[in-house]
Design an enzyme around this catalytic site. Structure first.
Site, mmCIF file in Angstrom:
data_model
loop_
_atom_site.group_PDB
_atom_site.id
_atom_site.type_symbol
_atom_site.label_atom_id
_atom_site.label_comp_id
_atom_site.label_asym_id
_atom_site.label_seq_id
_atom_site.Cartn_x
_atom_site.Cartn_y
_atom_site.Cartn_z
ATOM 1 N N HIS B 140 4.271 2.024 -2.768
ATOM 2 C CA HIS B 140 5.805 2.419 -3.172
ATOM 3 C C HIS B 140 5.753 0.744 -3.951
ATOM 4 C CE1 HIS B 140 7.214 4.874 0.005
ATOM 5 N NE2 HIS B 140 8.569 5.668 -0.743
ATOM 6 N N ASN B 171 -1.917 -1.436 1.364
ATOM 7 C CA ASN B 171 -0.468 -1.043 1.581
ATOM 8 C C ASN B 171 0.184 -1.726 2.387
ATOM 9 O OD1 ASN B 171 1.519 0.667 1.324
ATOM 10 N ND2 ASN B 171 0.546 2.197 0.575
#
Lengths: 362, 362
Positions: B140, B171
């Site tokens: 994201h 991440n």
């Protein structure tokens, strides 16, 4: 038709671009938010967000200090329009409109030099020093030869915003012949729309898809792996518009290769470029340029003769002229009458010049 | 102030966007060309071309079938605005505005799935199948944790237009801790503007500058070499606005690294990204976030405890719960009172659930 209320905002003195949104608001009878608060709204093409007050209020906070900017999307010049990639320091695409009239004329590249486009922010422009010594030539996207009708257009075509790092042999060879072919189309069709640009494509390596390319100079100008050209021809009298789309590797391509080897569907180019070309063109009206017109590039012998002719024209000394004339024999080329006459008149011209010079120094 | 002539075009019924140019014309008292002929003029931000009739006439021919389109420049969502790269199938940047209120709330990612953004043309979107099995996680840019105030915002944050291929450890590790740090800033400052995105940077190889990266899946989604984050904090009471800009390699980054190692000047990011961020921000008002606020990310032990806490919360069986609890000992971590209480209440809850289930099956 319009109520008095509609006119009020103008009479009471709303100024400048804000007026647009107010007018639009009243005309469309849609409930839109106060445009004075949303000056970033000049940016998006997609206006559906105008209807969504909640999203707009949040966007207003997010973009409080302006939307991140990649510069103006379109840049206008006398003979071309381009989109510029501030990160790659090259154009994304350069679009032109050719007619018989604008590929002819007295403008020439003699006193014109490549230079950074003064319209591009300094931090994002390429410089001549990036190219020099890099091993890559400066490849025009809108070619000099398409800008002969105007010295200003010629000058603008030498802005580095119209240039990509191009393999020298490709630039002077296959790509040059493709450009000549496009100009020649103006003899057959009323107008030609051409869109050219660089591409960076992946290749397979150990089962993975890898993109690899060089960036050159301090400005890190991206060297494309390929170049593309979209060519759309049209005449009022023709029911269809011939279209040819080509993706050409940025490397030497010999005379044994034909243009049709590099022809692709428009959609294939669009997919890899991330760009939709000719969005308002009715694609049902389109025919295949290479089927209709052959897509034959100039043959080797004619191309060599063409270059020797140009060298004769630009010779500055008898010594140089005679060296160029020798290239005909070296390449076993037969000059035509035009070339023989050109050689003779150029030689006479240079002899007179050199005689005058020697008189002056005496 | 306005003559009667000024009002005439409206009264006589000029409609829609054409009215804008006519209004503008009259208001600015500049000689502009007939806007009805130039509907591509909605596109450029730079309006100087509006004054140049000759360039406009040529542009009208060049762009006869529309300007090549890279899609809308800005895309608006409930909690973020982004620019999308149709060629790379990732965002260029994603901008958010965080307050204490919008990082809290009941929205969760349980029933939310990654999916192609329905607003992106199918040919230019990434798909889940591109990521699956690629070895790259879906990272994201506007993190799920920034969208807890609204289930709709949470849902939109899972559009693949908000996602880049990201190293899994990066991440879940360093980048996650950076995101937590940004959310934590809302406790100190009224609001935080965050702009995040992917970068593809060259490296030196044999004296040349080479860019190399993978593209994944059928859609050829570009895997960035780096990620960036621009973080601007502000409060009404503060005379300066702390700004931190970070470029983080897209690879595992251990706890021995501090955030300040990856801090760069805004101009350095702008140069490599080709994007001008926060264009309307007065840069004289800016202070250094890392000097003012320390830029300390969550320490290893606390970060591990945080994750075990989350795992306890989401446990679905006593067996799983006790396995998670065992991780504390494995990692020599000391649970605090909150965790002990959480474990006990979760265990009781699960025992009741399992007892009920076994009663039903009896």
């Amino acid at each position: 038709m319009f109520s008095k209320g509609f006119l009020t905002p103008f009479v009471t003195g709303v100024l400048g671009s804000a007026a647009f949104y107010t007018v639009f608001d009243k005309i469309s009878h849609k409930s839109r938010v106060d445009p004075e608060k949303f000056d970033f709204l000049k940016v998006p093409e997609d206006s559906s967000v105008l209807e969504d007050t909640k999203k707009l209020e949040q966007a207003r906070s997010i973009l409080k200090y302006g939307a991140p900017s990649q510069g103006p999307y379109l840049r206008f010049y006398e003979n071309h329009v381009l989109a510029y990639d501030q990160s790659k320091r090259t154009p994304i695409w350069v679009a032109e409109y050719l007619t018989k009239a604008n590929v002819e004329g007295p403008a020439n590249r003699k006193n014109v030099k490549f230079r950074p486009d003064p319209n591009v922010t300094v931090m994002y422009t390429a410089h001549n020093s990036d190219y020099l010594g890099s091993g890559w030539s400066r490849g025009h996207m809108s070619p000099a030869g398409d800008n002969k009708h105007s010295q200003e257009a010629m000058r603008e075509s030498f802005y580095l915003s119209n240039v990509v790092p191009q393999d020298l042999q490709n630039n002077g060879g296959f790509w040059n012949r493709l450009e000549m072919y496009c100009r020649d189309l103006t003899k057959t069709y009323q107008s030609i729309i051409i869109i050219s640009g660089p591409l960076i494509l992946p290749q397979e390596r150990n089962g993975k898809q890898i993109v690899e390319y060089e960036v050159i100079g301090k400005s890190q100008v991206s060297v494309p792996t390929h170049l593309f050209k979209v060519v759309l021809a049209e005449s009022d009298s023709m029911p269809t518009k011939p279209l040819g789309v080509f993706i050409v590797p940025n490397k030497p391509i010999g005379f044994e290769h034909s243009l049709t080897e590099f022809q692709v569907e428009l959609e294939e180019l669009e997919r890899v470029a991330g760009v939709t070309f000719l969005p308002k063109l009715d694609r049902k009206q389109v025919s295949d340029l290479c089927k209709v017109n052959g897509c034959k590039l100039m043959k080797k012998e004619k191309f060599q003769l063409y270059f020797i002719t140009r060298k004769i024209q630009s010779s500055r000394s008898i010594k140089h002229l005679d060296k160029v004339w020798g290239e005909l024999e070296e390449n076993k080329l037969q000059p035509d009458e035009y070339m023989v006459n050109l050689y003779n008149s150029k030689r006479e011209e240079l002899m007179n010049v050199e005689k005058d010079k020697s008189n002056v120094t005496k």
